[in-house]
Design a protein around this motif. Structure first.
Motif, PDB file in Angstrom:
ATOM      1  N   ASP A  16       0.832  -1.203   0.000  1.00 45.23           N
ATOM      2  CA  ASP A  16       0.000   0.000   0.000  1.00 45.23           C
ATOM      3  C   ASP A  16       0.870   1.259   0.000  1.00 45.23           C
ATOM      4  O   ASP A  16       1.915   1.302   0.647  1.00 45.23           O
ATOM      5  N   PRO A  17       0.419   2.308  -0.691  1.00 47.89           N
ATOM      6  CA  PRO A  17       1.161   3.565  -0.701  1.00 47.89           C
ATOM      7  C   PRO A  17       1.161   4.227   0.676  1.00 47.89           C
ATOM      8  O   PRO A  17       0.213   4.098   1.454  1.00 47.89           O
ATOM      9  N   GLY A  18       2.210   4.956   0.952  1.00 46.44           N
ATOM     10  CA  GLY A  18       2.314   5.709   2.198  1.00 46.44           C
ATOM     11  C   GLY A  18       3.729   6.191   2.395  1.00 46.44           C
ATOM     12  O   GLY A  18       4.692   5.474   2.088  1.00 46.44           O
ATOM     13  N   LEU A  19       3.871   7.424   2.879  1.00 46.67           N
ATOM     14  CA  LEU A  19       5.188   8.014   3.106  1.00 46.67           C
ATOM     15  C   LEU A  19       5.222   8.605   4.507  1.00 46.67           C
ATOM     16  O   LEU A  19       4.332   9.367   4.893  1.00 46.67           O
ATOM     17  N   TYR A  20       6.259   8.268   5.268  1.00 47.08           N
ATOM     18  CA  TYR A  20       6.451   8.751   6.627  1.00 47.08           C
ATOM     19  C   TYR A  20       7.647   9.701   6.618  1.00 47.08           C
ATOM     20  O   TYR A  20       8.759   9.311   6.246  1.00 47.08           O
ATOM     21  N   VAL A  21       7.423  10.958   7.005  1.00 44.88           N
ATOM     22  CA  VAL A  21       8.496  11.947   7.059  1.00 44.88           C
ATOM     23  C   VAL A  21       8.780  12.250   8.521  1.00 44.88           C
ATOM     24  O   VAL A  21       7.974  12.875   9.215  1.00 44.88           O
ATOM     25  N   ASP A  22       9.929  11.804   8.989  1.00 43.53           N
ATOM     26  CA  ASP A  22      10.324  11.969  10.386  1.00 43.53           C
ATOM     27  C   ASP A  22      11.140  13.249  10.552  1.00 43.53           C
ATOM     28  O   ASP A  22      12.010  13.553   9.736  1.00 43.53           O
ATOM     29  N   PHE A  23      10.857  14.002  11.622  1.00 44.56           N
ATOM     30  CA  PHE A  23      11.633  15.191  11.967  1.00 44.56           C
ATOM     31  C   PHE A  23      12.801  14.730  12.835  1.00 44.56           C
ATOM     32  O   PHE A  23      12.587  14.183  13.920  1.00 44.56           O
ATOM     33  N   LEU A  24      14.012  14.960  12.386  1.00 48.73           N
ATOM     34  CA  LEU A  24      15.176  14.423  13.082  1.00 48.73           C
ATOM     35  C   LEU A  24      15.506  15.168  14.369  1.00 48.73           C
ATOM     36  O   LEU A  24      16.187  14.628  15.234  1.00 48.73           O
ATOM     37  N   PHE A  25      15.037  16.419  14.493  1.00 47.39           N
ATOM     38  CA  PHE A  25      15.375  17.198  15.686  1.00 47.39           C
ATOM     39  C   PHE A  25      14.130  17.646  16.443  1.00 47.39           C
ATOM     40  O   PHE A  25      14.137  18.653  17.144  1.00 47.39           O
ATOM     41  N   ALA A  26      13.049  16.887  16.310  1.00 45.57           N
ATOM     42  CA  ALA A  26      11.809  17.153  17.045  1.00 45.57           C
ATOM     43  C   ALA A  26      11.013  15.860  17.120  1.00 45.57           C
ATOM     44  O   ALA A  26      11.152  14.985  16.259  1.00 45.57           O
ATOM     45  N   ARG A  27      10.207  15.731  18.145  1.00 45.99           N
ATOM     46  CA  ARG A  27       9.375  14.531  18.298  1.00 45.99           C
ATOM     47  C   ARG A  27       8.110  14.711  17.472  1.00 45.99           C
ATOM     48  O   ARG A  27       7.007  14.947  17.988  1.00 45.99           O
ATOM     49  N   ARG A  28       8.275  14.595  16.156  1.00 45.97           N
ATOM     50  CA  ARG A  28       7.172  14.884  15.256  1.00 45.97           C
ATOM     51  C   ARG A  28       7.380  14.163  13.931  1.00 45.97           C
ATOM     52  O   ARG A  28       8.515  13.880  13.538  1.00 45.97           O
ATOM     53  N   ALA A  29       6.282  13.869  13.247  1.00 48.80           N
ATOM     54  CA  ALA A  29       6.348  13.275  11.915  1.00 48.80           C
ATOM     55  C   ALA A  29       5.098  13.684  11.141  1.00 48.80           C
ATOM     56  O   ALA A  29       4.086  14.074  11.723  1.00 48.80           O
ATOM     57  N   VAL A  30       5.200  13.609   9.818  1.00 48.41           N
ATOM     58  CA  VAL A  30       4.066  13.845   8.925  1.00 48.41           C
ATOM     59  C   VAL A  30       3.879  12.592   8.088  1.00 48.41           C
ATOM     60  O   VAL A  30       4.856  11.977   7.634  1.00 48.41           O
ATOM     61  N   LEU A  31       2.624  12.206   7.894  1.00 44.25           N
ATOM     62  CA  LEU A  31       2.302  10.969   7.186  1.00 44.25           C
ATOM     63  C   LEU A  31       1.487  11.299   5.942  1.00 44.25           C
ATOM     64  O   LEU A  31       0.522  12.067   6.007  1.00 44.25           O
TER      65      LEU A  31
END
Length: 343
Positions: A16-31
């Motif tokens: 299934d399609p999906g992209l996880y973008v992790d913030f390397l210097f913050a406890r955050r991500a965008v999906l």
């Protein structure tokens, strides 16, 4: 340039399609998209602050339930963006469960949904666990240039593509990238400390170059003399265009889609783009409103991206992953003359 974000596909290219973008210097991500999320551990899903949905075919939205289950019982707010109809679909999905126990939870999970329309208008509403996920706080708004999120140094833009139904492609953009050269700091006898973060924030806010800052290590008194931002830019700062990540999936290879994709992905550091069929199946791709591997590579080249990462391969081509990637890479590397000669 030290990266601030780490993008990675959620599933292998036939999944299934999906992209996880992790913030390397913050406890955050965008999906981007909510297909099968089983490969993502709970700790990673709990970092997600924003979810960008391309469209709601089942392989792009089935993971909504997993996100909901993990977020329940936690004080958490998540923003979700999607095409026309997403508010009604989220509302119905939430209404399909019995919530007679949820008001006893001491926590509140809030889902804020923004529904985009092709004319640039949008609707936004929120759903709170405290009020049994009833739709509330609905508002009408305009999103100039498709900007769905603009905060601090981060921008997310969307554009509408045609896939038999409207489908959104997204660009995740860091506005500026500010880096300190640590070897230069040492050479100049400048300490590492909280003042470095303060300088970064000042640069990103657009503070004047004659603004003074006072380098001091943590716990030290402020020195008598300061440095101007202009001097720091000259000696120890790198200020360059930020990282850009584009996500394109489920789209027909039409002239208008082509124009929109190239404009959205222009000069991206990463272009994640579907490459569903081998080019020998271009008629099937047209009928299904999908891209071939060659078309994906052509779009990446036209947009001038640094890297193209294909995904969403058709199960029809199981065993031909290398050939799909080869077609993408050949088209990406080709000159316009070579493309014309190959037909």
């Amino acid at each position: 340039m030290t990266p601030h974000f780490l993008p990675a596909l959620v599933n292998p290219p036939f999944g299934d399609p999906g992209l996880y973008v992790d913030f390397l210097f913050a406890r955050r991500a965008v999906l981007f998209d909510l297909g099968d999320l089983a490969p993502l551990p709970t700790r990673k899903l709990l970092r997600v602050s924003d979810i960008c949905i391309s469209h709601t075919h089942i392989d792009h939205f089935i993971g909504f339930d997993l996100v909901l289950r993990i977020m329940l019982g936690r004080d958490k707010e998540v923003r979700l963006y999607g095409p026309s109809g997403i508010l009604r679909q989220v509302e119905h999905r939430l209404a399909s469960y019995s919530w007679n126990l949820i008001q006893s939870y001491p926590t509140e999970f809030v889902l804020t949904v923004t529904e985009l329309h092709p004319d640039g208008s949008a609707q936004r509403a929120s759903f709170s666990s405290r009020r049994i996920f009833e739709r509330e706080n609905q508002q009408e708004l305009m999103l100039p240039e498709g900007v769905v999120l603009d905060e601090g140094n981060l921008r997310i833009r969307a554009t509408f593509l045609e896939h038999s139904i409207p489908c959104l492609a997204y660009a995740f953009e860091e506005k500026l990238h500010v880096n300190f050269m640590k070897n230069r700091l040492a050479e100049l006898g400048l300490p590492v400390g909280p003042w470095l973060s303060e300088v970064k924030r000042a640069v990103l806010r657009g503070e004047p170059d004659d603004t003074l800052v006072y380098p001091a290590a943590a716990g030290e008194e402020r020195p008598a003399s300061g440095w101007t931002i202009a001097k720091l830019k000259e000696k120890v700062l790198q200020v360059v265009p930020g990282e850009k990540i584009a996500y394109v999936t489920d789209t027909a290879f039409t002239n208008e889609n082509r124009r929109r994709i190239v404009e959205l992905a222009r000069d991206a550091d990463y272009l994640f783009i579907e490459a569903v069929f081998l080019h020998v199946d271009s008629e099937r791709a047209r009928d299904r409103a999908h891209l071939t591997a060659r078309q994906a590579g052509e779009l990446a080249r036209e947009a001038g991206v640094a890297r193209v990462l294909p995904f969403h391969f058709s199960p029809r081509h199981l065993g031909a992953e290398a050939e799909l990637r080869r077609e993408v890479n050949l088209a990406f590397a080709a000159s316009p003359l070579q493309e014309e000669e190959s037909g």
